[in-house]
Design a protein around this motif. Sequence first.
Motif, PDB file in Angstrom:
ATOM      1  N   ASN A   1       0.810  -1.223   0.000  1.00 46.76           N
ATOM      2  CA  ASN A   1       0.000   0.000   0.000  1.00 46.76           C
ATOM      3  C   ASN A   1       0.840   1.270   0.000  1.00 46.76           C
ATOM      4  O   ASN A   1       0.512   2.232  -0.686  1.00 46.76           O
ATOM      5  CB  ASN A   1      -0.946   0.018   1.202  1.00 46.76           C
TER       6      ASN A   1
ATOM      7  N   ASN B   1      -0.469  -3.101   5.162  1.00 51.73           N
ATOM      8  CA  ASN B   1      -0.957  -2.197   6.196  1.00 51.73           C
ATOM      9  C   ASN B   1      -0.879  -0.745   5.725  1.00 51.73           C
ATOM     10  O   ASN B   1      -0.011  -0.376   4.951  1.00 51.73           O
ATOM     11  CB  ASN B   1      -0.169  -2.388   7.496  1.00 51.73           C
ATOM     12  N   PHE B   2      -1.813   0.075   6.225  1.00 52.87           N
ATOM     13  CA  PHE B   2      -1.810   1.508   5.926  1.00 52.87           C
ATOM     14  C   PHE B   2      -1.005   2.276   6.984  1.00 52.87           C
ATOM     15  O   PHE B   2      -0.304   3.213   6.671  1.00 52.87           O
ATOM     16  CB  PHE B   2      -3.237   2.057   5.884  1.00 52.87           C
TER      17      PHE B   2
ATOM     18  N   ASP C   1      -2.088  -2.530  12.453  1.00 49.62           N
ATOM     19  CA  ASP C   1      -3.089  -2.044  11.512  1.00 49.62           C
ATOM     20  C   ASP C   1      -3.765  -3.254  10.867  1.00 49.62           C
ATOM     21  O   ASP C   1      -3.159  -3.963  10.075  1.00 49.62           O
ATOM     22  CB  ASP C   1      -2.431  -1.175  10.442  1.00 49.62           C
TER      23      ASP C   1
ATOM     24  N   THR D   1      -6.650  -2.934   9.130  1.00 53.13           N
ATOM     25  CA  THR D   1      -7.649  -2.351   8.233  1.00 53.13           C
ATOM     26  C   THR D   1      -8.051  -3.318   7.131  1.00 53.13           C
ATOM     27  O   THR D   1      -9.238  -3.523   6.884  1.00 53.13           O
ATOM     28  CB  THR D   1      -7.098  -1.053   7.601  1.00 53.13           C
ATOM     29  N   GLN D   2      -7.082  -3.909   6.456  1.00 49.65           N
ATOM     30  CA  GLN D   2      -7.398  -4.803   5.346  1.00 49.65           C
ATOM     31  C   GLN D   2      -8.071  -6.084   5.825  1.00 49.65           C
ATOM     32  O   GLN D   2      -8.890  -6.655   5.119  1.00 49.65           O
ATOM     33  CB  GLN D   2      -6.141  -5.139   4.550  1.00 49.65           C
TER      34      GLN D   2
ATOM     35  N   TYR E   1     -10.146  -6.458   8.423  1.00 50.85           N
ATOM     36  CA  TYR E   1     -11.537  -6.222   8.805  1.00 50.85           C
ATOM     37  C   TYR E   1     -12.150  -5.093   7.987  1.00 50.85           C
ATOM     38  O   TYR E   1     -13.012  -4.379   8.463  1.00 50.85           O
ATOM     39  CB  TYR E   1     -11.606  -5.895  10.301  1.00 50.85           C
ATOM     40  N   PHE E   2     -11.707  -4.926   6.770  1.00 50.90           N
ATOM     41  CA  PHE E   2     -12.132  -3.813   5.927  1.00 50.90           C
ATOM     42  C   PHE E   2     -13.658  -3.707   5.889  1.00 50.90           C
ATOM     43  O   PHE E   2     -14.340  -4.646   5.514  1.00 50.90           O
ATOM     44  CB  PHE E   2     -11.590  -3.977   4.516  1.00 50.90           C
TER      45      PHE E   2
ATOM     46  N   ALA F   1     -15.499  -2.708  10.725  1.00 54.56           N
ATOM     47  CA  ALA F   1     -15.495  -1.713  11.800  1.00 54.56           C
ATOM     48  C   ALA F   1     -16.519  -0.621  11.523  1.00 54.56           C
ATOM     49  O   ALA F   1     -17.248  -0.195  12.423  1.00 54.56           O
ATOM     50  CB  ALA F   1     -14.107  -1.113  11.965  1.00 54.56           C
ATOM     51  N   ASP F   2     -16.603  -0.165  10.262  1.00 59.15           N
ATOM     52  CA  ASP F   2     -17.603   0.853   9.909  1.00 59.15           C
ATOM     53  C   ASP F   2     -19.013   0.323  10.113  1.00 59.15           C
ATOM     54  O   ASP F   2     -19.880   1.031  10.623  1.00 59.15           O
ATOM     55  CB  ASP F   2     -17.427   1.301   8.459  1.00 59.15           C
TER      56      ASP F   2
END
Length: 168
Positions: free
Chosen positions: A34, A98-99, A140, A142-143, A145-146, A149-150
């Motif tokens: 990324n 990871n971001f 991180d 994010t990927q 659980y992309f 979480a939102d």
Amino acid sequence: GVHAMVNTPIIQDKLGVLFSYSKLDTPGFIDNANTGQKEQNTGKQQSARFSNLGQPSDDRKVRLGVLYSDSKADGNASIPLDNTDNPKPLYSGYTDNNFAPNIYDDRMYYYSLDLNWDPDWGNFVSATSYTNDHSVTDIDATQTYFGLADLIYNTLTRSNLDRTGTIV
């Protein structure tokens, strides 16, 4: 890396000291798909030890010890896998996605004091120690659980529902 140690008597048969020190820098080998960062999981480790042993008399001994350790890494050695029954890496080679940095930082101090008294009729021992450890790990995911979480946040706060309760 650097490694050094000194172990020597200060007063023959009465007092001795030991000191050791080590420092190691480890290169990374995980790239980031990324951000384009190369070798994002470098690490630094440093440790030191001090110990002294005193024997003021034939039946008494005192040992004091101090240990220090500091470890830091700016990434972890993990790679993402696909979500199938037979998981395979998402990218070729050693690549993460990871971001934000996956940070590991740990600092530990350990102190000890041992007192021994050995008269002819018994043996007394006092052993005391104290540890202070501070550890931080940021991962991180994010990927992994992309979107999940939102979805959870919006469901809990109901910010993604219209007036009838329908998800929008």
